[in-house]
Motif scaffolding. Sequence first.
Motif, short mmCIF file in Angstrom:
data_model
loop_
_atom_site.label_atom_id
_atom_site.label_comp_id
_atom_site.label_asym_id
_atom_site.label_seq_id
_atom_site.Cartn_x
_atom_site.Cartn_y
_atom_site.Cartn_z
N MET A 85 0.82 -1.20 0.00
CA MET A 85 0.00 0.00 0.00
C MET A 85 0.86 1.25 0.00
SD MET A 85 -3.16 0.95 2.54
CE MET A 85 -2.15 0.81 4.02
N LEU A 86 2.00 1.21 0.64
CA LEU A 86 2.88 2.38 0.70
C LEU A 86 3.96 2.35 -0.37
CD1 LEU A 86 3.31 2.63 4.58
CD2 LEU A 86 1.86 4.03 3.11
N GLY A 87 3.89 1.38 -1.27
CA GLY A 87 4.86 1.31 -2.35
C GLY A 87 6.19 0.72 -1.94
N VAL A 88 6.27 0.12 -0.75
CA VAL A 88 7.52 -0.48 -0.29
C VAL A 88 7.84 -1.69 -1.15
CG1 VAL A 88 8.69 -1.58 1.65
CG2 VAL A 88 7.11 0.29 2.06
N GLY A 89 9.06 -1.72 -1.71
CA GLY A 89 9.47 -2.83 -2.56
C GLY A 89 9.10 -2.64 -4.01
N ASP A 90 8.34 -1.61 -4.32
CA ASP A 90 7.98 -1.34 -5.71
C ASP A 90 9.19 -0.81 -6.46
OD1 ASP A 90 5.67 -0.92 -7.73
OD2 ASP A 90 6.72 1.01 -7.73
N GLU A 91 9.31 -1.18 -7.71
CA GLU A 91 10.48 -0.77 -8.49
C GLU A 91 10.61 0.74 -8.60
OE1 GLU A 91 10.41 -2.61 -12.27
OE2 GLU A 91 10.64 -4.67 -11.50
N ASN A 92 9.46 1.40 -8.78
CA ASN A 92 9.49 2.86 -8.93
C ASN A 92 9.35 3.59 -7.60
OD1 ASN A 92 9.63 2.64 -11.78
ND2 ASN A 92 7.40 2.32 -11.86
N GLY A 93 8.98 2.85 -6.55
CA GLY A 93 8.82 3.48 -5.24
C GLY A 93 7.75 4.54 -5.20
N GLN A 94 6.68 4.37 -5.99
CA GLN A 94 5.62 5.38 -6.07
C GLN A 94 4.42 4.96 -5.24
OE1 GLN A 94 4.77 5.80 -10.24
NE2 GLN A 94 6.52 7.14 -10.60
N LEU A 95 3.73 5.98 -4.73
CA LEU A 95 2.46 5.74 -4.05
C LEU A 95 1.36 5.67 -5.09
CD1 LEU A 95 2.70 8.15 -0.98
CD2 LEU A 95 2.76 5.66 -0.93
N LEU A 96 0.64 4.56 -5.11
CA LEU A 96 -0.44 4.37 -6.07
C LEU A 96 -1.77 4.28 -5.34
CD1 LEU A 96 1.25 1.66 -8.33
CD2 LEU A 96 1.18 4.13 -8.72
N ASN A 97 -2.86 4.52 -6.07
CA ASN A 97 -4.18 4.36 -5.48
C ASN A 97 -4.39 2.91 -5.06
OD1 ASN A 97 -4.79 7.05 -5.93
ND2 ASN A 97 -5.68 6.66 -7.93
N ASN A 98 -4.94 2.71 -3.88
CA ASN A 98 -5.15 1.36 -3.37
C ASN A 98 -6.53 1.22 -2.77
OD1 ASN A 98 -2.50 -0.48 -3.21
ND2 ASN A 98 -1.89 1.67 -2.97
N LEU A 99 -7.09 0.02 -2.88
CA LEU A 99 -8.33 -0.33 -2.22
C LEU A 99 -8.04 -1.54 -1.34
CD1 LEU A 99 -11.38 0.19 -1.95
CD2 LEU A 99 -11.74 -1.46 -3.80
N VAL A 100 -8.20 -1.37 -0.03
CA VAL A 100 -7.83 -2.41 0.93
C VAL A 100 -9.08 -2.86 1.69
CG1 VAL A 100 -6.42 -2.97 2.93
CG2 VAL A 100 -5.54 -1.41 1.18
N GLN A 101 -9.27 -4.15 1.78
CA GLN A 101 -10.40 -4.69 2.52
C GLN A 101 -9.94 -5.26 3.86
OE1 GLN A 101 -12.79 -7.51 0.40
NE2 GLN A 101 -14.04 -8.06 2.16
N ILE A 102 -10.54 -4.80 4.93
CA ILE A 102 -10.23 -5.28 6.27
C ILE A 102 -11.55 -5.67 6.93
CG2 ILE A 102 -9.25 -4.71 8.53
CD1 ILE A 102 -7.45 -2.70 7.15
#
Length: 232
Positions: free
Chosen positions: A1-18
């Motif tokens: 969700m925070l872009g950790v480990g992403d190649e570009n290190g970008q914050l993307l829109n996310n939909l998270v179900q809890i």
Amino acid sequence: MLGVGDENGQLLNNLVQIGAGEGKSITLGVTAAILALLGFDVHCACYSKYLIEKNYRELLPLFDSLGVAEYIRYGTINKFYEDMINRNGNVCQMVEELISNNSNEVSKSSEPDARAKILLIDEVDALLNKNFYGNMYTPSARLRDSSITSLIDFIWNQRILILNINEVKDSDEYKVCCNRFPNWEPLIPEAVKDLINDVNIYTIPEYVLKEDKIVYKEQDDIAYNIVHGPGR
């Protein structure tokens, strides 16, 4: 969700179900704190005023201890809209001053945004109901002037008759109103047309009396600043 480990290190829109009871409010609060520490202004929005205020009170000690409370705002979705619209000044108040003063210019504050903004939405499924998805948020300015009051009273008192725009234009009340707002005279006939239509289809929407005021239900709360037009 925070872009950790992403190649570009970008914050993307996310939909998270809890699921219920799995710590949704805590996850939202911790996420907001991390983003604030990373240099963002964070807005946490929810449809329910009660839920969002309850969550904020519980998480405020965490935000204070991290020194990020001033960068995190909790509020309803409508409050978020209002904050965005009024970020350079109260739009409704500026419109009132613009018309009341017969001016063509309005002063506004323009402070640069020092921090990028992030929006976190709690209970995102609420956005898919008819009150939000595809709907419009339309703030309005309320003008108060004796000439406007007299014109409205004239139209209301003549509602039993079949009024038309020309008959209203011939009235002294209409002429006084036009003289009071000469820079906005082209808008007055359009407002009068709405008034004539309103008195012909007038209905009383469901309301609640509280503290000697007429209020309307808004989600799971009541609002003092909502005005319904005829037939709504």
